[in-house]
Enzyme design. Structure first.
Site, PDB file in Angstrom:
ATOM      1  N   GLN B 126     -47.412  36.019  -1.008  1.00 18.37           N
ATOM      2  CA  GLN B 126     -47.222  34.634  -1.428  1.00 18.37           C
ATOM      3  C   GLN B 126     -48.168  33.707  -0.678  1.00 18.37           C
ATOM      4  OE1 GLN B 126     -43.688  32.366  -0.051  1.00 18.37           O
ATOM      5  NE2 GLN B 126     -43.303  32.028  -2.220  1.00 18.37           N
ATOM      6  N   GLY B 127     -49.091  33.099  -1.388  1.00 19.71           N
ATOM      7  CA  GLY B 127     -50.027  32.167  -0.763  1.00 19.71           C
ATOM      8  C   GLY B 127     -49.658  30.741  -1.060  1.00 19.71           C
ATOM      9  N   SER B 161     -47.371  36.633   4.475  1.00 22.57           N
ATOM     10  CA  SER B 161     -46.848  37.947   4.856  1.00 22.57           C
ATOM     11  C   SER B 161     -47.484  39.021   3.988  1.00 22.57           C
ATOM     12  CB  SER B 161     -45.328  38.002   4.677  1.00 22.57           C
ATOM     13  OG  SER B 161     -44.722  36.979   5.419  1.00 22.57           O
ATOM     14  N   GLU B 244     -33.500  33.320  -9.416  1.00 22.69           N
ATOM     15  CA  GLU B 244     -32.802  33.874  -8.268  1.00 22.69           C
ATOM     16  C   GLU B 244     -31.378  33.308  -8.265  1.00 22.69           C
ATOM     17  OE1 GLU B 244     -30.938  34.847  -5.258  1.00 22.69           O
ATOM     18  OE2 GLU B 244     -32.832  35.872  -5.609  1.00 22.69           O
ATOM     19  N   SER B 394     -37.519  25.506   6.437  1.00 26.49           N
ATOM     20  CA  SER B 394     -36.896  25.458   7.764  1.00 26.49           C
ATOM     21  C   SER B 394     -35.479  24.899   7.679  1.00 26.49           C
ATOM     22  CB  SER B 394     -37.718  24.568   8.697  1.00 26.49           C
ATOM     23  OG  SER B 394     -37.421  23.203   8.432  1.00 26.49           O
TER      24      SER B 394
HETATM   25  C1  LIG Z   1     -42.036  35.095   9.390  1.00 28.76           C
HETATM   26  C2  LIG Z   1     -42.616  34.120   8.433  1.00 28.76           C
HETATM   27  C3  LIG Z   1     -43.121  34.557   7.230  1.00 28.76           C
HETATM   28  C4  LIG Z   1     -43.681  33.660   6.329  1.00 28.76           C
HETATM   29  N1  LIG Z   1     -44.229  34.133   5.168  1.00 28.76           N
HETATM   30  C5  LIG Z   1     -44.840  33.284   4.325  1.00 28.76           C
HETATM   31  C6  LIG Z   1     -45.488  33.774   3.153  1.00 28.76           C
HETATM   32  O1  LIG Z   1     -45.485  34.975   2.887  1.00 28.76           O
HETATM   33  N2  LIG Z   1     -46.125  32.903   2.356  1.00 28.76           N
HETATM   34  C7  LIG Z   1     -46.148  31.565   2.608  1.00 28.76           C
HETATM   35  O2  LIG Z   1     -46.709  30.820   1.826  1.00 28.76           O
HETATM   36  N3  LIG Z   1     -45.543  31.055   3.723  1.00 28.76           N
HETATM   37  C8  LIG Z   1     -44.905  31.893   4.584  1.00 28.76           C
HETATM   38  N4  LIG Z   1     -44.310  31.404   5.728  1.00 28.76           N
HETATM   39  C9  LIG Z   1     -44.480  29.985   6.035  1.00 28.76           C
HETATM   40  C10 LIG Z   1     -43.223  29.147   5.966  1.00 28.76           C
HETATM   41  O3  LIG Z   1     -42.855  28.889   4.652  1.00 28.76           O
HETATM   42  C11 LIG Z   1     -43.509  27.864   6.761  1.00 28.76           C
HETATM   43  O4  LIG Z   1     -43.667  28.238   8.116  1.00 28.76           O
HETATM   44  C12 LIG Z   1     -42.417  26.845   6.654  1.00 28.76           C
HETATM   45  O5  LIG Z   1     -42.351  26.321   5.365  1.00 28.76           O
HETATM   46  C13 LIG Z   1     -42.594  25.712   7.668  1.00 28.76           C
HETATM   47  O6  LIG Z   1     -43.874  25.156   7.577  1.00 28.76           O
HETATM   48  P1  LIG Z   1     -44.773  24.968   8.889  1.00 28.76           P
HETATM   49  O7  LIG Z   1     -44.871  26.278   9.545  1.00 28.76           O
HETATM   50  O8  LIG Z   1     -46.028  24.303   8.495  1.00 28.76           O
HETATM   51  O9  LIG Z   1     -43.955  24.017   9.834  1.00 28.76           O
HETATM   52  P2  LIG Z   1     -43.930  22.426   9.760  1.00 28.76           P
HETATM   53  O10 LIG Z   1     -43.670  22.004   8.363  1.00 28.76           O
HETATM   54  O11 LIG Z   1     -45.089  21.872  10.458  1.00 28.76           O
HETATM   55  O12 LIG Z   1     -42.633  22.142  10.599  1.00 28.76           O
HETATM   56  C14 LIG Z   1     -42.619  22.025  12.033  1.00 28.76           C
HETATM   57  C15 LIG Z   1     -41.253  21.508  12.446  1.00 28.76           C
HETATM   58  O13 LIG Z   1     -41.041  20.206  11.891  1.00 28.76           O
HETATM   59  C16 LIG Z   1     -39.874  20.165  11.125  1.00 28.76           C
HETATM   60  N5  LIG Z   1     -40.049  19.299   9.954  1.00 28.76           N
HETATM   61  C17 LIG Z   1     -41.078  19.277   9.098  1.00 28.76           C
HETATM   62  N6  LIG Z   1     -40.863  18.378   8.131  1.00 28.76           N
HETATM   63  C18 LIG Z   1     -39.659  17.820   8.375  1.00 28.76           C
HETATM   64  C19 LIG Z   1     -38.874  16.832   7.729  1.00 28.76           C
HETATM   65  N7  LIG Z   1     -39.257  16.242   6.593  1.00 28.76           N
HETATM   66  N8  LIG Z   1     -37.687  16.528   8.280  1.00 28.76           N
HETATM   67  C20 LIG Z   1     -37.275  17.133   9.422  1.00 28.76           C
HETATM   68  N9  LIG Z   1     -37.962  18.055  10.069  1.00 28.76           N
HETATM   69  C21 LIG Z   1     -39.154  18.399   9.556  1.00 28.76           C
HETATM   70  C22 LIG Z   1     -39.643  21.610  10.693  1.00 28.76           C
HETATM   71  O14 LIG Z   1     -38.289  21.858  10.413  1.00 28.76           O
HETATM   72  C23 LIG Z   1     -40.125  22.389  11.903  1.00 28.76           C
HETATM   73  O15 LIG Z   1     -39.098  22.473  12.846  1.00 28.76           O
HETATM   74  C24 LIG Z   1     -43.734  32.276   6.640  1.00 28.76           C
HETATM   75  C25 LIG Z   1     -43.216  31.842   7.848  1.00 28.76           C
HETATM   76  C26 LIG Z   1     -42.670  32.729   8.751  1.00 28.76           C
HETATM   77  C27 LIG Z   1     -42.125  32.219  10.040  1.00 28.76           C
END
Ligand SMILES: Cc1cc2nc3c(=O)[nH]c(=O)nc-3n(C[C@H](O)[C@H](O)[C@H](O)COP(=O)(O)OP(=O)(O)OC[C@H]3O[C@@H](n4cnc5c(N)ncnc54)[C@H](O)[C@@H]3O)c2cc1C
Lengths: 349, 411
Positions: B126-127, B161, B244, B394
């Site tokens: 998934q990208g 992933s 789903e 999250s």
């Molecule tokens: C093990 C793992 C596998 C993954 N696999 C994939 C995959 O296969 N494909 C893919 O596309 N993605 C994947 N992801 C990505 C995942 O979807 C993102 O990490 C997630 O959506 C959070 O985005 P971010 O990492 O940019 O964090 P950010 O969005 O930067 O968030 C950082 C912090 O800020 C908080 N935050 C952000 N916005 C808000 C808001 N509006 N209100 C309150 N708090 C906020 C978040 O809760 C978090 O605590 C994976 C992530 C993990 C950990």
């Protein structure tokens, strides 16, 4: 498998809710809660006329012939409005009397709402009650909504007795921290009652019912704290915005909603387990009590917080739920006691 | 109100149990050997396919089992109770990419991809996420320009992933930079062997390499790979959610229940203070400690309530036919409970958790029986558990969703 309400259950819910909306707005709850059996008696007769006390009483005995699942619906609605009065004792007594071998003369009056019955848990550590044959002696722990005119359903370790009103039990009302639930200590000096059932199995069955119906009542209260907070979050403005738009408040409400759903699910599952007499019913009862209890205490506290200074006043209803959460928690095996019991079961095996 | 299943459903359960028990693979490869995991998962998927158990929730016309909601629930329960290996590298294809094609794909896309996913021939990834677009997915900036019959993609994805073992990717790209955020996005099937794609694995805090950065330098993807319409990708991405129906997470819930059981065992076998404590403490087991006992009891009650909660949610979906909004409530409760369970495992194990080699990875998520292996696996699982409140939305985003969509609070 289906854990949603049936059409019949939805009809019961609608009928109870419209009755309570009319009869028990919060101002009225506060007014009659400490007024004792007399203050409650018009409400009782009206509820009796609608069949609320006989939901699980067989039709032959004047009831609706439903089961604990339908009683659950009633208690959840009662809990939403913090309905005062000995509902639990009355509903349990009607069911116990109706399902006992030889029906008691008071059964019809209880079902009709002409006789209130409070429950005396003589299995609790706070009770010194001893039952010999049909004679009850000793002093109870706190009895919810017990009054001079109420009858008593005495639940001792190995027998369940019905003590009619005017049988000589001495009722001493005590000031209650929970304004919507009166308490009393009841003394019995060789008071005679009618033995409804004997043996620890019958007692355990009644206590399961009591615990779960009180959990259902709690679920109603827990849901109400969510509704109150969400409503207030939409209308109360600070910094030119509804406070519900602030994440601190919004996320607190989300957590309250999660707890409400957890408590409701556990309670519903346990109630069907008890209706069906599953092998794990005692475990399910503990699960329900542990989660409903934790949810009620925390949701009620969060609801006060969400209401700010207003939440700290006597006038705001929020504190009534804080207090009810504690009277719920204290009855029929506290959360801690049940956790210890569960933990002990892990150690043995 | 019923907590029991119909005789027919029970017969289905018996058949499922019997087949899983007789056919579940043993000895899964270690977590860090992605190539071996891929092969193992594809073979297992193929075995399920041949026996008619693949795509339990997929419609029959697309080769799936077309199971009823209750049968899905039963299947996932049995699958996890048997400790059957979860083909996790196939998750995106089976639970996301495939269902999206079913909902929005063209006939050509469906007839090419769906059988391959089901038969265990292709891995999908998934990208979606980018360095600058995570929680705010709509802010993604990887761009795609139409050039003849091709889309030309340039940009970067992250946290993808299994990108390095996948054939295909569900790729979200910006096709109209001038349109409002959610309007200019397209959903594209990206072949991972296309020219101009550079994949770099990222090491996780658990020491293994499950996800990657993916760079796109003028990657040409046929326009025919766009699913739905160009610039309609947001709607396509959201449509997957309605497919789903809340049963796919059931397995991990059942597994969590098993883990609580394992944790209770661990507390019985571990002397208070952990194995490294002085000899004098060894008479008392961790389970005998009243605080630990209560916390274990609380967790035991919580996993039980989690199941009741899921049953309620599935009941609601069975009634209404639409996925229940309670899913986000369950998600929050589950992911935080999972973290509490693993954190408690660290307390029970005590100082012995300190000896753990992130490079030496003889680790799968199955516990096994050797003491040392049990300890190492708990540490690994504990580290993994940190992801459960980040990935797939999250916990903060989940709380926003509950607050706004379930409770109706203002944005
Ligand atoms: C093990 C793992 C596998 C993954 N696999 C994939 C995959 O296969 N494909 C893919 O596309 N993605 C994947 N992801 C990505 C995942 O979807 C993102 O990490 C997630 O959506 C959070 O985005 P971010 O990492 O940019 O964090 P950010 O969005 O930067 O968030 C950082 C912090 O800020 C908080 N935050 C952000 N916005 C808000 C808001 N509006 N209100 C309150 N708090 C906020 C978040 O809760 C978090 O605590 C994976 C992530 C993990 C950990």
């Amino acid at each position: 498998m289906d854990l949603m309400l049936s059409a019949d259950q939805e009809a019961i819910q609608a009928s109870v809710r419209s009755f309570l909306d009319d009869e028990l707005p919060m101002a009225r709850v506060r007014e009659i809660a400490q007024g004792g059996a007399k203050a409650l008696s018009p409400l009782w007769r009206a509820a009796g006329a609608l069949g609320f006390f006989g939901l699980a009483v067989p039709e032959a005995a004047g009831g609706a012939g439903y089961a604990i699942t339908e009683e659950m619906v009633l208690f959840e609605e009662l809990g939403r409005v913090l309905a005062p009065g000995p509902w639990l004792g009355s509903v349990l007594a009607a069911h116990a009397l109706a399902t006992a071998g030889n029906p008691h003369a008071d059964l019809a009056r209880i079902v009709a709402g002409e006789q209130q019955v409070a429950i005396v848990d003589a299995t609790s550590a706070a009770s010194s009650i001893v039952v010999r044959g049909n004679e009850v002696s000793g002093e109870s722990g706190y009895v919810a909504d017990g009054d001079a005119d109420t009858a008593f359903l005495v639940v001792a370790p190995s027998a369940i007795l019905y003590v009619a009103s005017g049988s000589g039990a001495q009722v001493e009302r005590r000031p209650s921290m929970d304004p919507t639930r009166a308490i009393a200590v009841v003394r019995f000096a060789g008071v005679r009652g009618a033995v409804i059932a004997e043996g620890s199995d019958a007692v355990a069955a009644l206590l399961r019912r009591a615990t779960l119906l009180s959990c259902a009542e709690a679920v109603g209260g827990i849901q109400r704290t969510v509704d109150m907070s969400v409503e207030y979050g939409k209308v109360r403005k600070q910094f030119d915005k509804p406070i519900g738009s602030f994440q601190a408040v919004k996320h607190r409400c989300a957590d309250m909603a999660v707890r409400a759903e957890v408590a409701r699910s556990a309670t519903t599952y346990a109630i069907v387990s008890v209706r069906d007499g599953t092998a794990d019913q005692d475990f399910q009862v503990s699960v329900a009590k542990i989660l409903a209890s934790g949810a009620y205490v925390q949701n009620a506290a969060d609801n006060v917080q969400n209401h700010g200074g207003m939440g700290f006043t006597w006038e705001c209803d929020a504190h009534l739920f804080v207090k009810r959460a504690r009277s719920f928690e204290a009855a029929f095996g506290s959360r801690l006691a049940r956790l210890d019991q569960l933990a002990e079961s892990f150690r043995g095996a | 109100m019923e907590i029991t299943f119909t005789p027919e459903e029970e017969r289905f359960r018996a058949r499922a149990r019997e087949w899983i028990e007789a056919n579940k693979p043993t000895d899964p490869p270690i977590e860090n050997d992605l190539k071996a995991r891929r092969d193992f998962d594809l073979a297992w998927q193929n075995k399920m396919y041949e026996a008619g158990w693949a795509g339990i929730s997929w419609p029959k016309e697309y080769g799936g089992r077309g199971a009823s909601l209750m049968e899905q629930l039963i299947w996932y329960e049995e699958f996890a109770s048997a400790g059957a290996h979860e083909p996790s590298t196939l998750f995106v294809g089976l639970n996301h990419g495939g269902p999206t094609l079913i909902a929005c794909g063209s006939e050509a896309q469906k007839s090419f991809h769906l059988p391959r996913i089901l038969r265990g021939e292709t891995v999908w990834c998934q990208g979606f996420s980018e360095p600058g677009a995570g929680s705010d997915l709509g802010g993604l900036s990887t761009r795609a320009v139409l050039d003849g019959d091709d889309l030309v993609v340039t940009g970067q994805k992250i946290w993808t992933s299994f990108a390095n073992i996948a054939e295909f990717q569900e790729l979200l790209v910006r096709t109209d930079p001038d349109a409002p955020k959610h309007k200019g996005i397209s959903w594209v099937i990206c072949p991972m062997d296309a020219k101009g794609i550079d994949i770099r694995p990222i090491r996780t805090m658990a020491g293994h390499q499950d996800f990657c950065e993916v760079f796109y330098d003028e990657v040409r993807i046929p326009r025919a790979n766009v699913v739905g319409q160009i610039n309609d990708g947001w709607r396509v991405a959201m449509s997957t959610l309605s497919f789903e129906r809340g049963t796919a997470f059931l397995s991990e819930q059942v597994r969590l229940t098993r883990m609580v059981g394992e944790l209770i065992e661990l507390a019985k076998q571990t002397p208070l203070g952990g194995a490294a404590a002085s000899a004098g403490d060894r008479t008392k087991r961790t389970i005998d400690d009243s605080d630990i006992g209560r916390r274990l009891a609380q967790m035991r009650a919580e996993v039980e309530a989690l199941r009741a909660m899921t049953y309620r949610s599935v009941s609601r979906t069975a009634r209404t036919g639409v996925p229940s909004s309670e899913a986000s409530l369950i998600r929050i409760f589950f992911s935080e409970l999972q973290q509490r369970v693993h954190a408690l495992a660290m307390e029970i194990l005590g100082p012995q958790i300190l000896e753990w080699d992130a490079d030496e990875q003889p680790i799968t998520t199955a516990l096994g029986t050797k003491r040392r292996r049990i300890r190492e696996t708990w540490v690994f699982r504990w580290l993994l558990s940190f992801a459960s409140t980040i990935a797939a939305g999250s916990k903060d985003i989940q709380r926003n969703i509950i607050g706004e969509r379930v409770l109706g609070l203002p944005r």
